[in-house]
Design an enzyme around this catalytic site. Structure first.
Site, PDB file in Angstrom:
ATOM      1  N   GLN A  15       0.838  -1.218   0.000  1.00 42.14           N
ATOM      2  CA  GLN A  15       0.000   0.000   0.000  1.00 42.14           C
ATOM      3  C   GLN A  15       0.867   1.260   0.000  1.00 42.14           C
ATOM      4  OE1 GLN A  15      -3.518   1.168   2.803  1.00 42.14           O
ATOM      5  NE2 GLN A  15      -1.683   1.727   3.921  1.00 42.14           N
ATOM      6  N   ASP A  16       1.768   1.362   0.970  1.00 46.30           N
ATOM      7  CA  ASP A  16       2.557   2.590   1.094  1.00 46.30           C
ATOM      8  C   ASP A  16       3.545   2.728  -0.056  1.00 46.30           C
ATOM      9  OD1 ASP A  16       1.147   2.755   3.409  1.00 46.30           O
ATOM     10  OD2 ASP A  16       2.851   2.602   4.762  1.00 46.30           O
ATOM     11  N   TYR A 178       1.276   5.142  12.828  1.00 43.46           N
ATOM     12  CA  TYR A 178       0.068   4.538  13.386  1.00 43.46           C
ATOM     13  C   TYR A 178      -0.750   4.000  12.208  1.00 43.46           C
ATOM     14  CZ  TYR A 178       1.321   5.794  18.075  1.00 43.46           C
ATOM     15  OH  TYR A 178       1.966   5.834  19.280  1.00 43.46           O
ATOM     16  N   HIS A 180      -2.752   3.250   9.135  1.00 40.92           N
ATOM     17  CA  HIS A 180      -3.095   4.148   8.026  1.00 40.92           C
ATOM     18  C   HIS A 180      -3.630   3.312   6.877  1.00 40.92           C
ATOM     19  CE1 HIS A 180       1.143   3.056   7.996  1.00 40.92           C
ATOM     20  NE2 HIS A 180       1.108   3.115   6.672  1.00 40.92           N
TER      21      HIS A 180
HETATM   22  N1  LIG Z   1      -6.515  -8.135  11.027  1.00 40.09           N
HETATM   23  C1  LIG Z   1      -7.586  -8.259  11.836  1.00 40.09           C
HETATM   24  N2  LIG Z   1      -7.651  -7.525  12.963  1.00 40.09           N
HETATM   25  C2  LIG Z   1      -8.746  -7.644  13.741  1.00 40.09           C
HETATM   26  C3  LIG Z   1      -9.794  -8.526  13.432  1.00 40.09           C
HETATM   27  N3  LIG Z   1     -10.757  -8.409  14.401  1.00 40.09           N
HETATM   28  C4  LIG Z   1     -10.312  -7.500  15.270  1.00 40.09           C
HETATM   29  N4  LIG Z   1      -9.092  -7.037  14.880  1.00 40.09           N
HETATM   30  C5  LIG Z   1      -8.284  -6.051  15.613  1.00 40.09           C
HETATM   31  O1  LIG Z   1      -8.157  -4.886  14.821  1.00 40.09           O
HETATM   32  C6  LIG Z   1      -6.984  -4.165  15.248  1.00 40.09           C
HETATM   33  C7  LIG Z   1      -6.243  -3.690  14.025  1.00 40.09           C
HETATM   34  O2  LIG Z   1      -5.690  -4.812  13.359  1.00 40.09           O
HETATM   35  P1  LIG Z   1      -4.984  -4.672  11.931  1.00 40.09           P
HETATM   36  O3  LIG Z   1      -5.869  -3.967  10.979  1.00 40.09           O
HETATM   37  O4  LIG Z   1      -4.512  -6.037  11.537  1.00 40.09           O
HETATM   38  O5  LIG Z   1      -3.777  -3.666  12.196  1.00 40.09           O
HETATM   39  P2  LIG Z   1      -2.688  -3.626  13.383  1.00 40.09           P
HETATM   40  O6  LIG Z   1      -2.429  -4.953  13.943  1.00 40.09           O
HETATM   41  O7  LIG Z   1      -3.087  -2.546  14.340  1.00 40.09           O
HETATM   42  O8  LIG Z   1      -1.368  -3.187  12.590  1.00 40.09           O
HETATM   43  C8  LIG Z   1      -1.393  -2.123  11.643  1.00 40.09           C
HETATM   44  O9  LIG Z   1      -0.998  -0.917  12.251  1.00 40.09           O
HETATM   45  C9  LIG Z   1       0.337  -0.876  12.723  1.00 40.09           C
HETATM   46  C10 LIG Z   1       0.591   0.501  13.331  1.00 40.09           C
HETATM   47  O10 LIG Z   1      -0.237   0.712  14.440  1.00 40.09           O
HETATM   48  C11 LIG Z   1       1.303  -1.154  11.566  1.00 40.09           C
HETATM   49  O11 LIG Z   1       2.637  -1.115  11.991  1.00 40.09           O
HETATM   50  C12 LIG Z   1       0.989  -2.525  10.944  1.00 40.09           C
HETATM   51  O12 LIG Z   1       1.844  -2.773   9.832  1.00 40.09           O
HETATM   52  C13 LIG Z   1      -0.458  -2.511  10.497  1.00 40.09           C
HETATM   53  O13 LIG Z   1      -0.580  -1.577   9.457  1.00 40.09           O
HETATM   54  C14 LIG Z   1      -6.193  -5.128  16.125  1.00 40.09           C
HETATM   55  O14 LIG Z   1      -6.382  -4.773  17.483  1.00 40.09           O
HETATM   56  C15 LIG Z   1      -6.839  -6.489  15.850  1.00 40.09           C
HETATM   57  O15 LIG Z   1      -6.746  -7.396  16.943  1.00 40.09           O
HETATM   58  C16 LIG Z   1      -9.720  -9.304  12.249  1.00 40.09           C
HETATM   59  O16 LIG Z   1     -10.600 -10.094  11.914  1.00 40.09           O
HETATM   60  N5  LIG Z   1      -8.598  -9.137  11.478  1.00 40.09           N
END
Ligand SMILES: Nc1nc2c(ncn2[C@@H]2O[C@H](COP(=O)(O)OP(=O)(O)O[C@H]3O[C@H](CO)[C@@H](O)[C@H](O)[C@@H]3O)[C@@H](O)[C@H]2O)c(=O)[nH]1
EC number: 4.2.1.47
Length: 325
Positions: A15-16, A178, A180
């Site tokens: 993406q980025d 954070y 994005h």
């Molecule tokens: N993926 C996913 N996450 C879920 C789900 N249900 C709940 N979640 C919750 O949704 C939140 C966000 O999950 P993600 O979208 O997978 O992103 P992330 O773990 O926060 O990580 C992202 O942000 C980071 C920076 O804060 C990035 O560094 C990383 O690469 C990614 O982009 C987490 O707390 C995760 O447990 C699901 O079905 N799938």
């Protein structure tokens, strides 16, 4: 036209990487990208004019050779495993790629700088996950680095090595990014999973969405803004760490509610089921960043509000469903 002639973007097909390549090509920069596989390269819908190389960040010699051949003015290290969920299943690989792989990029840049006598500038895509379950909210550049996931630990190592390389006279900035989002997000991430499901369920008039924790809160912004921060950080006179965030959080449930409302579904709870497979062993309840330093030093600011981020992603997925994609 930027005075930067050549840039190398690792992770260019993500993406980025895609958003950054568009931005740099528009500036007239000669862009080289690193893709993980020929399949990723061939499937990539990036801008014309980018020279995409195929390679693996764990191949340190290959990375060094690439950096020497391309001789970039700027290096954007965006490659690596970006899914926290995936990192729990593949902790060793995550450490190798996201942690050590970043150091391979820094070292290659340092050697190029030394052999060419030209400044090479690097920016590392760091992550809010380096703070783990922080005691303070919002977090800033002084928040203790105390990761709780394999992904966060790998990013923390790379983050700290960036500072080590600064002490070796290499310009390595970090952006502590954070969450994005954009329509380029894969469905491994919760936002796109939700917006794709909202579009699918609205079109079918029925269906379910299986999620993990829906009460966790994240600081969600618009990905293009975060790419802009990377560019500002790498070009700033002094290499430094910058938290890049909106400063506002919403829960996963609020994201679902906003996405379903966009397609006219108010009773979203009827469509959501909890699946323990998506619940993580440890998951920060809330992460929120304070981007004051990025604002004051880089002149950076987020430009897209939460509702608009959700709306743009949902609209994109609705269009895909209509096209039968
Ligand atoms: N993926 C996913 N996450 C879920 C789900 N249900 C709940 N979640 C919750 O949704 C939140 C966000 O999950 P993600 O979208 O997978 O992103 P992330 O773990 O926060 O990580 C992202 O942000 C980071 C920076 O804060 C990035 O560094 C990383 O690469 C990614 O982009 C987490 O707390 C995760 O447990 C699901 O079905 N799938």
């Amino acid at each position: 036209m930027s005075d930067v002639r050549t840039a190398l973007v690792t992770g260019v097909t993500g993406q980025d990487g895609t958003l950054l390549a568009r931005r740099l090509v528009a500036e007239g920069v000669q862009v080289h990208g690193l893709a993980h596989s020929a399949a990723d390269r061939d499937a990539w819908a990036g801008p014309a004019g980018v020279q995409v190389h195929v390679g693996d960040l764990t191949d340190t010699a290959g990375v060094e050779q690439l950096v020497r051949d391309v001789a970039p003015d700027e290096v954007y290290n965006l490659a690596g495993i970006s899914s926290v969920a995936f990192s729990w299943e593949h902790p060793v690989l995550t450490g190798a790629v996201t942690g050590l792989g970043a150091v391979g990029v820094f070292e290659a840049a340092r050697r190029l700088q030394e052999s060419s006598g030209r400044r090479v500038r690097v920016v590392q895509a760091s992550s809010a996950e380096i703070f783990g379950v922080p005691d303070q909210a919002p977090q800033d550049e002084s928040t203790p680095v105390r990761p709780v996931s394999p992904y966060g630990a790998a990013k923390a190592y790379a983050h700290q090595m960036a500072a080590v390389y600064r002490s070796r006279d290499l310009h390595v900035a970090t952006c502590v990014l954070y969450n994005h989002e954009s329509p380029l997000r894969p469905q491994a991430f919760v936002t796109r999973k939700i917006t794709a499901a909202a579009a699918r369920i609205a079109a079918a008039g029925t269906g379910t969405l299986a999620l993990g924790s829906t009460d966790v809160r994240r600081d969600w912004g618009w990905a293009e803004d975060y790419v802009d921060a990377l560019v500002r950080a790498v070009r700033h006179g002094v290499a430094d760490d910058f938290v890049v965030a909106t400063g506002r959080t919403h829960s996963v449930a609020e994201f679902v509610a906003a996405a379903f409302a966009r397609v006219g579904i108010e009773d979203w709870q009827q469509h959501v089921v909890t699946d323990p497979r998506f619940v993580r062993p440890v998951d920060p309840g809330e992460v929120v960043g304070d981007a004051t330093k990025a604002r004051e030093v880089l002149g950076w600011a987020p430009t897209v509000e939460f509702e608009e981020v959700v709306g743009r992603m949902v609209d994109h997925d609705v269009a895909l469903v209509r096209e039968g994609a």
